[in-house]
Design a protein around this motif. Structure first.
Motif, mmCIF file in Angstrom:
data_model
loop_
_atom_site.group_PDB
_atom_site.id
_atom_site.type_symbol
_atom_site.label_atom_id
_atom_site.label_comp_id
_atom_site.label_asym_id
_atom_site.label_seq_id
_atom_site.Cartn_x
_atom_site.Cartn_y
_atom_site.Cartn_z
ATOM 1 N N VAL B 134 -35.436 -3.991 -23.130
ATOM 2 C CA VAL B 134 -36.527 -4.118 -24.104
ATOM 3 C C VAL B 134 -36.160 -5.175 -25.144
ATOM 4 O O VAL B 134 -34.972 -5.440 -25.381
ATOM 5 C CB VAL B 134 -36.800 -2.735 -24.757
ATOM 6 C CG1 VAL B 134 -35.608 -2.295 -25.608
ATOM 7 C CG2 VAL B 134 -38.087 -2.736 -25.585
ATOM 8 N N ASN B 135 -37.159 -5.773 -25.750
ATOM 9 C CA ASN B 135 -36.911 -6.753 -26.801
ATOM 10 C C ASN B 135 -36.047 -6.175 -27.917
ATOM 11 O O ASN B 135 -35.264 -6.896 -28.552
ATOM 12 C CB ASN B 135 -38.243 -7.265 -27.367
ATOM 13 C CG ASN B 135 -38.067 -8.322 -28.445
ATOM 14 O OD1 ASN B 135 -38.219 -8.044 -29.634
ATOM 15 N ND2 ASN B 135 -37.716 -9.536 -28.067
ATOM 16 N N CYS B 136 -36.157 -4.866 -28.153
ATOM 17 C CA CYS B 136 -35.454 -4.226 -29.270
ATOM 18 C C CYS B 136 -33.933 -4.262 -29.115
ATOM 19 O O CYS B 136 -33.221 -4.041 -30.092
ATOM 20 C CB CYS B 136 -35.929 -2.784 -29.431
ATOM 21 S SG CYS B 136 -37.727 -2.632 -29.496
ATOM 22 N N HIS B 168 -35.706 -10.766 -23.555
ATOM 23 C CA HIS B 168 -37.109 -11.028 -23.216
ATOM 24 C C HIS B 168 -37.987 -10.330 -24.232
ATOM 25 O O HIS B 168 -37.487 -9.695 -25.172
ATOM 26 C CB HIS B 168 -37.390 -10.537 -21.792
ATOM 27 C CG HIS B 168 -37.057 -9.088 -21.608
ATOM 28 N ND1 HIS B 168 -37.934 -8.087 -21.917
ATOM 29 C CD2 HIS B 168 -35.907 -8.480 -21.207
ATOM 30 C CE1 HIS B 168 -37.357 -6.915 -21.691
ATOM 31 N NE2 HIS B 168 -36.122 -7.127 -21.263
ATOM 32 N N THR B 170 -40.561 -8.046 -23.681
ATOM 33 C CA THR B 170 -41.339 -6.882 -23.280
ATOM 34 C C THR B 170 -40.418 -5.675 -23.091
ATOM 35 O O THR B 170 -39.373 -5.590 -23.707
ATOM 36 C CB THR B 170 -42.187 -7.206 -22.026
ATOM 37 O OG1 THR B 170 -42.985 -6.088 -21.693
ATOM 38 C CG2 THR B 170 -41.317 -7.622 -20.848
ATOM 39 N N GLY B 171 -40.820 -4.702 -22.257
ATOM 40 C CA GLY B 171 -40.026 -3.503 -22.034
ATOM 41 C C GLY B 171 -40.578 -2.302 -22.773
ATOM 42 O O GLY B 171 -40.126 -1.177 -22.575
ATOM 43 N N CYS B 172 -41.574 -2.526 -23.646
ATOM 44 C CA CYS B 172 -42.244 -1.422 -24.335
ATOM 45 C C CYS B 172 -43.656 -1.909 -24.678
ATOM 46 O O CYS B 172 -43.983 -3.067 -24.464
ATOM 47 C CB CYS B 172 -41.463 -1.001 -25.572
ATOM 48 S SG CYS B 172 -41.753 0.714 -26.075
#
Ligand code: CA
Ligand code: CA
Ligand code: CA
Ligand code: CA
Ligand code: CA
Lengths: 510, 510
Positions: B134-136, B168, B170-172
């Motif tokens: 995820v971006n986080c 990246h 995205t991911g959430c």
């Protein structure tokens, strides 16, 4: 007026239910309020504070979250078994709850130390930004920024916070017009004009969809002392593009370093409110505390940007009721309609109803869940509705349309003009941002203890009886002012902000 | 067989038209072919090499690009005024042109020096990768990678090419199932198993849609000496997550450093072919030269991944004719149908017809334009059709579905197993990649001169008479082998590859 009781949180004086801080067994006699529990009440669940006749509204956050499905006695557990949503149409009640804000007299308003820019806007940081029109110029932009980060060249410029490259994954393989293009262009535009920058360099590749010169023309950006642009293809490749960038920014350093902080009114603050990784506590601690802090800022003449459209979905009437004008209320409903289309065509079901996990955590209806999220928006009237990244022009509470996904939403809020971000979290988000500093607010003390280096403010103290909601709101307001004046947030200390610029990508990748 | 004449490029022995390298006035007598020009022929435009009766096919690349709208004499300009597409249905001719490849005997096959991994695959680089769900978790991943890049700790491990963070956006804020989820999961899976890595660390936040443990289960990834994973929330925040990552990777360094290159057959190569920033020359120099180089690799037992579905749109029958089996041809058509839906629902019109600029540059029909792009795929039969990022299992030419946008397409090709990338460009793309090295091929010498530090091979030499198409193809093949053996590409020297990982995002951001 929010009253915190020993074991029960009474979120609003009108409420006929309270929230139990911890599980309390049936038969327990409470002193304040004087109440004997009829049922076992799980932690975070609702208890009736008074007798509620069948059909009467259940009030939490001072608002209707449902209706008594049968007569409920004081001390009974209030949940799905005895609380239902009415079948009635949503009451959009355009502007019904909008009241002019009771502003603090100008002479008594809070201040902070900010950077006043030539265009009149006030920054809370003094960065140099490198914008990229396309992923293909990301490596050049990062290399330019890294030169200034690691060369020591900025040591002679103490007033500059750093050189930051804003890279992303789009800018080509997309439509060259329409809402996807416009959304991205507005984002670039908003960053190019953001008062947290003393100077901006925009770097493109040359053959991408988002053409540097076209973006500049459409956004009214000219080549000036503080805004320069070029493409890699025009200057003859990667190395030359990096050297050119270093040279261009070197030429800006003196000018940017001359910006210094001065005392400005809090009305120059635009606060983005955001939540991510929420938990059952978020809606009763961090979100309402942040909402109350935003109310204070707005009374001091400032602005709050509330966003995350999927989270108001199904309860949008709570905002239309607070709209200052019917046009604003309608504008919000138009965005909701857009979202219905956007999600339907992308095979996504937008469902804001409480999940089984939400229900176990004590949330009974979509209204209650939405109010927990909307608590971040405080209680003032809504004076503006904006597209993603669109320049905010009003003072007061405004809504900016965006996804709920944190980096995407905050990127838009900052493009719209936010110069400080407050981010509530229950699970423990690892978020930080540039150029606007981002404060993290924990919904519970366990999280605060566990991730103390990441969290700025513990709103869990409201549950622990360490502070009242109002005290927590005032603490947030104070920390926001200090942050705006230059005090580093936890996420800034940890180095966040170079990887979270994440413009909303709408449309096919081709 | 491609014949290069003095002033005219004859792309295939069957062709009845040639392409003029530069503008030639009417009346010019050419020696080879013996031909007097009837019309002025602009640079890059077509001239009839023989008389072509009305209704007869116009052949370029040995294939039908249209039909004579009237009788055309040798020496006449062939373009929109006298060349039209037939109205006939497309001839999908499943498998009509598929021929088994004439393989080079095993004893005579080319070799390179690669890293043979435990799973039998062969790498061309020896990186340690940090994947993020995820971006986080991007900032944590970058911080871990930067530690190894700047601390000097890798100095004692000469066989390790570096520690790279793949971040990246995205991911959430996405669906937790369906094609968007699966596409991203396959990408992670493909990277986790890529032979250019000696070790992998996967870092998540904890509350994201793409759950680390779920991705591992669904992808069959276990905690091993070379694959480790954790979340920021589980380890207690950012600083601890960075420290944990450094510690975990330190534990892998000895093992990864023990990998050394050994001589392996060229059949272990999987070459991604890609174009970006194409120009009028791309289709007659760099693309066909790359296609011919791919043909050589395939004759040596290797694999070529051809992609960029929007570029074959409207001319997909050119590939179905080369399909080894009817099932593969149908699989390709199914993907085309998916794209029609994907673009329609996103209000994008997929139009591969020659633009006015294309027409001015000499391209007459969609077939001709598509053949220019498809020239990258060479001439062998198509033995596989894959989804984005899906593991390629055949040797030979395969098609992997992807957008044309370079970083998105290459990310999928590498996830599918490409261990070298060849990228043709006419405008001058600034592209590089990790973990697979990426070579850039210029379509014209002017570009090569202007961006020499970015470009690896000048296919413009074909136009200048410096090399034949076949010589250029052999040069590409040699450079690919050298690159696979460890020679640095121009983009590697320039430091590309840390910002180009760009997984295809399908679906709404919510
Ligand atoms: Ca980004
Ligand atoms: Ca959010
Ligand atoms: Ca990326
Ligand atoms: Ca292309
Ligand atoms: Ca491409």
């Amino acid at each position: 007026m929010i009253i915190i009781l020993a074991n029960i949180i009474h979120l609003h004086e009108r409420d006929n239910v309270g929230v139990c801080k911890g599980a309390i067994p049936a038969g327990t006699a409470l002193i304040e309020p004087e109440l004997t529990l009829v049922d076992d009440i799980p932690a975070m669940h609702k208890v009736a504070l008074v007798d509620i006749p069948e059909g009467q509204p259940i009030l939490k956050y001072g608002q209707v979250i449902g209706f008594a499905a049968k007569a409920i006695k004081a001390g009974e557990h209030v949940h799905s078994h005895n609380c239902k949503m009415g079948e009635a149409e949503k009451d959009y009640g355009f502007c019904r709850l909008a009241r002019p804000t009771d502003l603090v007299p100008e002479s008594e308003r809070a201040t902070f130390r900010g950077y006043r820019r030539a265009n009149g806007k006030v920054g809370t940081r003094n960065y140099i930004g490198i914008l990229t029109t396309v992923n293909c110029s990301a490596t050049v932009a990062k290399a330019i920024a890294q030169h200034f980060t690691f060369s020591g060249e900025l040591d002679d410029y103490p007033n500059i916070d750093g050189v930051v490259a804003f890279t992303h994954e789009t800018g080509c393989g997309m439509r060259s017009d329409g809402e996807g293009y416009e959304t991205l262009r507005r984002t670039f535009d908003g960053y190019a004009r953001h008062p947290n920058f003393g100077g901006i360099l925009m770097v493109g590749l040359g053959c991408e969809t988002m053409q540097v010169r076209r973006v500049m023309e459409e956004s009214g950006l000219g080549d000036t002392d503080t805004f320069q642009a070029y493409t890699i293809q025009d200057v003859g490749g990667t190395r030359k593009a990096i050297e050119r960038g270093i040279e261009v920014l070197r030429g800006m350093l003196d000018g940017v370093n001359q910006h210094t902080r001065e005392t400005v009114p809090a009305s120059e603050l635009t606060l983005a409110v955001q939540c991510g990784g929420s938990d059952a506590f978020s809606g009763i601690t961090a979100n309402p505390a942040l909402g109350a802090a935003g109310d204070i800022l707005i009374r001091h003449g400032g602005t709050v940007i509330y966003s995350e459209t999927p989270e108001i979905f199904g309860a949008e009437h709570l905002l239309t009721q607070r709209a200052k004008t019917p046009e604003l209320a309608q504008k919000l409903l138009d965005r909701i309609e857009w979202w219905q289309d956007y999600t339907a065509r992308n095979d996504f079901e937008l469902d804001n109803n409480p999940s089984p996990g939400n229900k176990a955590g004590g949330l009974t209806t979509i209204m209650e869940k939405s109010l927990g999220a909307q608590a971040k928006s405080g209680s003032t009237e809504m004076v503006g509705v904006y597209l993603y990244g669109e320049e905010v022009k009003e003072k007061g509470l405004v809504f900016m349309d965006s996804p709920g996904f944190d980096p995407v939403s905050v990127t838009g809020q900052v493009a719209s003009g936010a110069n400080v971000v407050c981010f509530t979290t229950g699970r423990g988000s690892a978020f930080g941002f540039k150029p606007a500093p981002s404060l993290k607010l924990a919904s519970n003390s366990e999280l605060y203890q566990r991730m103390q280096e990441d969290i700025d403010i513990n709103c869990g103290g409201i549950l622990d009886g360490e502070k009242t909601m109002q005290e927590c709101a005032e603490e947030i307001f104070r920390v926001v002012l200090a942050t705006a004046s230059g005090e580093q947030t936890q996420s800034e200390k940890l180095g966040y902000g170079d990887n979270e610029f994440n413009p909303w990508k709408i449309g096919a990748v081709v």
